[in-house]
Design an enzyme around this catalytic site. Structure first.
Site, short mmCIF file in Angstrom:
data_model
loop_
_atom_site.label_atom_id
_atom_site.label_comp_id
_atom_site.label_asym_id
_atom_site.label_seq_id
_atom_site.Cartn_x
_atom_site.Cartn_y
_atom_site.Cartn_z
N GLU A 135 -7.40 8.64 -5.92
CA GLU A 135 -6.40 8.25 -6.52
C GLU A 135 -6.13 9.24 -7.77
O GLU A 135 -7.47 8.81 -8.49
CB GLU A 135 -5.69 6.83 -6.28
CG GLU A 135 -3.82 7.13 -7.32
CD GLU A 135 -3.09 6.93 -7.29
OE1 GLU A 135 -1.95 6.74 -7.73
OE2 GLU A 135 -3.18 5.24 -6.55
N GLU A 182 -4.30 -4.53 -3.74
CA GLU A 182 -4.90 -3.26 -3.46
C GLU A 182 -6.58 -4.31 -4.96
O GLU A 182 -6.61 -5.17 -5.20
CB GLU A 182 -4.29 -2.57 -4.06
CG GLU A 182 -3.57 -2.07 -4.11
CD GLU A 182 -2.21 -0.84 -4.61
OE1 GLU A 182 -3.40 -0.33 -6.29
OE2 GLU A 182 -1.21 -1.01 -4.43
#
Length: 403
Positions: free
Chosen positions: A323, A211
């Site tokens: 997120e 990520e």
């Protein structure tokens, strides 16, 4: 009726008790503060050992205007090589090949504040120095750089997303461009991220993930600045992986970009927009490492394929979006923002976006996403509008429709 002498004795005892309490209460409070904020000898030793492990001897140190200290570390002495699997690892300075028309090492579009006061020389990599207070915020030296127990839960009421996913194929890489904002975060242990994920395995069982993106995390960095980050895990965030270079794993080759450092400039609502490009691909003609190119064709480094039981081959899904952590304090949804803090329908110059989306599929072809689906569990808090090879996403969190 008390006798005069007995009454005097009672007054004397009462005065002595008040006198003792006057001195004992502050001492007790101070003792509690010491217990709560000062490590014992064992913990203090653990902190010092961890700081020594994380902060390698610097050839040069640069004080950033935002308070960070950037240490220029010999590229061959970086934290990655503390990993048991990388003890005899030979650094791959660049991918074995580039796609047609792709050139590396062009000038990044963004800057980092520490650049104002100096640069790291070639042969070194810039690492944000870890301070004792960073480890104190983490709760323990071993937890630094990892997701804490709150952030590590899979509870969707805590982890709230607005994401677009491409799956149904084998994936060797992806590309995306994202505009960069500074979202508000409410609680210290909450964060807001805009990022990509390349995933293999099942969440909560054997998930492998690499990520990168931008984030605001007061618990990790001690402030509310927008920072560049990377992350990886080989076991569903349980025991492996961390942010940036907080644990051995990611091998950095760039001497110009510091992971975990502040980014500038930032996008302005209804004003100028500033973006960062991300390109990650498996070096299938080389050692199979997962290379991260950032800021318009600038090789940052790679995740060695040996770190992963599943991503050592291909990814099963690619995901982009936002997120946040929602701690639901006092029973209310957090005001932590995602993206720009504005909903997707506000569109250009107002909402956060990902554009120029591409994947490298099982045929090793670079193409636009085609097998996509969205995940928007709390659309009144954060949402996403998909337009094919680009999308807008984000939101303010708590509002009249998201109490």
């Amino acid at each position: 009726m008390a006798l005069p002498c007995e009454s005097e004795r009672r007054w004397s005892r009462a005065i002595k008790m008040i006198f003792c309490l006057f001195f004992l209460i502050p001492m007790s409070s101070a003792g509690n503060r010491n217990t709560n904020t000062i490590f014992g000898k064992k913990q203090k030793l653990e902190v010092q050992q961890q700081l020594k492990r994380l902060n390698k001897p610097a050839l040069k140190s640069i004080k950033s205007p935002d308070g960070d200290i950037i240490d220029c570390i010999d590229i061959y002495k970086q934290p990655a090589f503390d990993h048991p699997l990388l003890k005899n690892h030979t650094i791959q300075m660049r991918p074995s090949s580039y796609p047609k028309g792709f050139s590396a090492n062009s000038k990044p579009k963004f800057s980092q504040p520490w650049h104002l006061n100096g640069r790291c020389p070639k042969g070194t990599i810039p690492i944000r120095r870890t301070k004792e207070e960073d480890l104190l915020r983490a709760g323990s030296a071993a937890n630094y750089g990892r997701k804490n127990h709150i952030q590590n839960t899979i509870d969707e009421n805590v982890h709230q997303h607005a994401t677009l996913t491409e799956d149904g194929d084998r994936y060797y890489g992806m590309m995306a461009e994202m505009n960069v904002w500074n979202p508000h975060t409410q609680e210290r242990d909450e964060f807001s991220v805009s990022q990509f994920w390349m995933i293999a395995g099942r969440n909560g069982v054997d998930l492998n993930s690499i990520e990168a993106g931008t984030m605001v995390s007061q618990s990790l960095y001690g402030d509310k600045n927008t920072r560049l980050f990377t992350f990886w895990t080989a076991d569903a965030y349980t025991n492996t992986g961390c942010f940036n270079l907080g644990c051995p794993g990611f091998v950095q080759v760039s001497h110009q970009i510091a992971m975990g450092a502040t980014l500038s400039p930032l996008s302005v609502y209804n004003g100028p927009q500033y973006t960062v490009n991300f390109y990650v691909r498996r070096d299938i003609h080389g050692d199979g490492n997962w290379w991260l190119t950032i800021a318009d064709r600038f090789d940052l480094g790679y995740w060695p394929s040996s770190l992963f039981p599943l991503l050592s081959d291909t990814a099963e899904a690619v995901k982009w979006g936002g997120e946040v952590i929602n701690l639901n304090k006092d029973g209310q949804h957090t005001t932590t923002q995602m993206g720009s803090g504005h909903f997707a329908e506000e569109g250009p110059n107002k909402a956060c976006f990902f554009k120029n989306l591409n994947v490298i599929d099982g045929k090793k072809l670079l193409r636009a996403p085609s097998h996509t689906h969205t995940f928007i569990p709390k659309p009144n808090c954060y949402n996403l509008l998909d337009y094919g090879d680009y999308f807008y996403f984000g939101g303010p969190g708590r509002n009249p429709n998201c109490p």
